[in-house]
Design an enzyme around this catalytic site. Structure first.
Site, short mmCIF file in Angstrom:
data_model
loop_
_atom_site.label_atom_id
_atom_site.label_comp_id
_atom_site.label_asym_id
_atom_site.label_seq_id
_atom_site.Cartn_x
_atom_site.Cartn_y
_atom_site.Cartn_z
CE LYS A 194 -7.01 -0.15 6.28
NZ LYS A 194 -7.85 0.27 5.16
CD GLN A 251 -6.68 -4.51 4.25
OE1 GLN A 251 -7.62 -5.21 4.64
NE2 GLN A 251 -6.86 -3.27 3.84
CG HIS A 289 -1.91 0.96 1.41
ND1 HIS A 289 -1.66 2.27 1.75
CD2 HIS A 289 -3.25 0.87 1.26
CE1 HIS A 289 -2.80 2.93 1.82
NE2 HIS A 289 -3.78 2.11 1.52
CB CYS A 331 -3.67 3.28 -1.46
SG CYS A 331 -4.79 4.59 -1.05
C1 LIG Z 1 -2.27 -2.85 3.62
C2 LIG Z 1 -2.59 -1.47 4.07
N1 LIG Z 1 -1.65 -0.74 4.67
C3 LIG Z 1 -1.87 0.49 5.12
C4 LIG Z 1 -3.10 1.08 4.96
C5 LIG Z 1 -3.31 2.47 5.47
O1 LIG Z 1 -4.27 2.50 6.46
P1 LIG Z 1 -4.75 3.90 7.04
O2 LIG Z 1 -5.30 4.67 5.87
O3 LIG Z 1 -5.77 3.55 8.03
O4 LIG Z 1 -3.56 4.54 7.62
C6 LIG Z 1 -4.13 0.37 4.33
C7 LIG Z 1 -5.44 0.99 4.09
O5 LIG Z 1 -6.19 0.61 3.24
C8 LIG Z 1 -3.87 -0.93 3.88
O6 LIG Z 1 -4.81 -1.67 3.28
#
Ligand SMILES: Cc1ncc(COP(=O)(O)O)c(C=O)c1O
Length: 423
Positions: free
Chosen positions: A229, A206, A126, A366
């Site tokens: 999440k 995740q 991500h 993302c």
């Molecule tokens: C694998 C992974 N890492 C990091 C994030 C970032 O999460 P946050 O936007 O809550 O910081 C996400 C969000 O979709 C994600 O799926």
């Protein structure tokens, strides 16, 4: 999978699932990889705390402030227990996983990395676990080594291990892909990293909501997760950091609550974890996150994982049967199924499904490098969680089929189904 009575009981805890849409149909919420919904115990904890115990923490000697401080500290203990950390001082509350990764990038990597040092990560990451490391590289002269993913969405352990060198300072790796749902075999990767004294950060955004985690067994140095999440409110997340590393790290934010002593020209820092929590934190968010972790533990993370994965596998094989539809990934999919319909743009598909009362996500999720490699700008993603049902998965398939018929011949977006290409 959960039995029907179990599932009915779980669903009753989530008021939003009973929201009816314009045509009197219940919402079908399949965007859980983006954000999950909140159960009554979490909502009630948030409300009760706000109504009867809220005050600023660590500052007052009056009863309310002491109660609030106690609830906040207890939440930290609950999270430590949830991921089996040695001590609650190894848990730093942050706004989300992104902030937690940035904290390690600023407080640790920028301080200790030198020109030529290497940060190993994967092409599944991500942006939250990629862009902060790019910034570290710009600031320190370190460089990123990215491991490609396999056509089935998995990561070849041997390729990761082969990428380790004397220059590798850090492995920053996702525990579960937010596109393919692939759960990464962290244990073998991390033990190889540890033999070479490589510091390991796991992006658990995740993984943590779907899988029981024991950071001591996993031997990771850092782990990050986001509350939104895992059934908690947005605006709260956490960083787990091995005590020794946290002690060596610099804060990222400076100000109140993170200090020990302050003079006009200098200051010293509080002990961990407080030195990383400058200013008033999201107190009620942390308390609600603690409750969410208890709720997940009570139901059982392994069962949640099995339930979500069974629904995603069912949806994947049914979608695969639809005309001109390609499901991405295959090795394992946690609760996630990401797919493409050749004749329908993912955004059109998501809008069409919305009219059917079904919420899915369309876009690059993302992960632009991953999508560039797939050769498409966007995909459609349905993501299941503990409260989703087989009936909802079936409704998804019916609605996608309807969309394919509706759009078929009207507009060809992708032409040919995409094939993997080199970046
Ligand atoms: C694998 C992974 N890492 C990091 C994030 C970032 O999460 P946050 O936007 O809550 O910081 C996400 C969000 O979709 C994600 O799926």
């Amino acid at each position: 999978m959960f039995t029907t009575p179990e599932l009915e009981a779980i669903r009753k805890d989530f008021p939003i699932l009973f929201r009816t849409l314009a045509d009197d149909r219940h919402l079908i919420y399949l965007d859980n990889a983006a954000s999950t919904q909140k159960p009554k115990p979490v909502l009630q904890t948030f409300q009760k705390f706000s109504e009867s115990s809220y005050a600023n923490i660590h500052r007052g000697v009056y009863r309310l402030s002491l109660e609030a401080t106690e609830a906040y500290d207890q939440a930290r203990k609950t999270i430590a227990n949830f991921i089996k950390a040695k001590s609650e001082v190894e848990i730093v509350f942050t706004r989300n996983a992104t902030e937690a990764i940035n904290l390690v990038a600023y407080g640790f990597a920028r301080k200790y990395f030198h020109p030529g040092d290497e940060i190993v990560l994967t092409e599944l990451e991500h942006h939250a676990n990629l862009v902060p490391w790019q910034q570290v590289c710009q600031a320190t002269g370190a460089k990123i080594v990215a491991i490609p993913f396999e056509p089935d969405g998995s990561i070849d352990v041997e390729k990761v291990i082969a990428a380790f060198s004397a220059r590798t300072k850090m492995l920053a790796i996702t525990g579960c892909s937010n596109v393919f749902g692939t759960i990464i075999p962290l244990k073998s990767i991390i033990s190889a990293a540890k033999q070479q004294r490589i510091v390991v950060l796991v992006d658990g955004a995740q993984l943590v909501p779907h899988y029981p985690i024991n950071v001591q067994e996993l031997e990771c140095d850092f782990l990050v997760a986001s509350g939104h999440k895992m059934l908690a409110p947005s605006g709260i997340g956490f960083l787990y950091g091995r005590r020794e590393w946290l002690a060596l790290m610099d804060p990222m934010l400076y100000g109140g609550d993170m200090i020990n002593e302050v003079w006009i020209d200098r200051a010293t820092w509080a002990e961990i974890p407080n030195k990383f929590e400058a200013g008033t934190p999201n107190i009620e968010g942390a308390v609600a996150l603690g409750k969410a972790a208890e709720y997940l533990q009570h139901i059982g993370l392994m069962r949640i994982h099995q339930h979500s994965e069974a629904l995603a596998n069912y949806a994947a094989s049914a979608l695969q049967q639809l005309p001109n539809t390609r499901v991405l990934g295959s090795s394992n999919r946690s609760g996630i199924v990401t797919f493409l319909c050749t004749d329908v743009h993912p955004h059109d598909l998501a809008s069409f499904l919305d009219a059917e009362g079904i919420a899915i996500r369309a876009g690059h999720h993302c992960t632009q490098p991953l999508h560039r490699k797939l050769g498409v700008p966007a995909t459609a993603r349905a993501s299941f969680y503990l409260y989703n049902t087989q009936d909802e998965a079936e409704r998804l398939i019916e609605a996608v089929e309807k969309a394919i018929h509706f759009f078929s011949g009207k507009k060809v977006f992708f032409g040919q189904p995409p094939v993997l290409k080199e970046t």
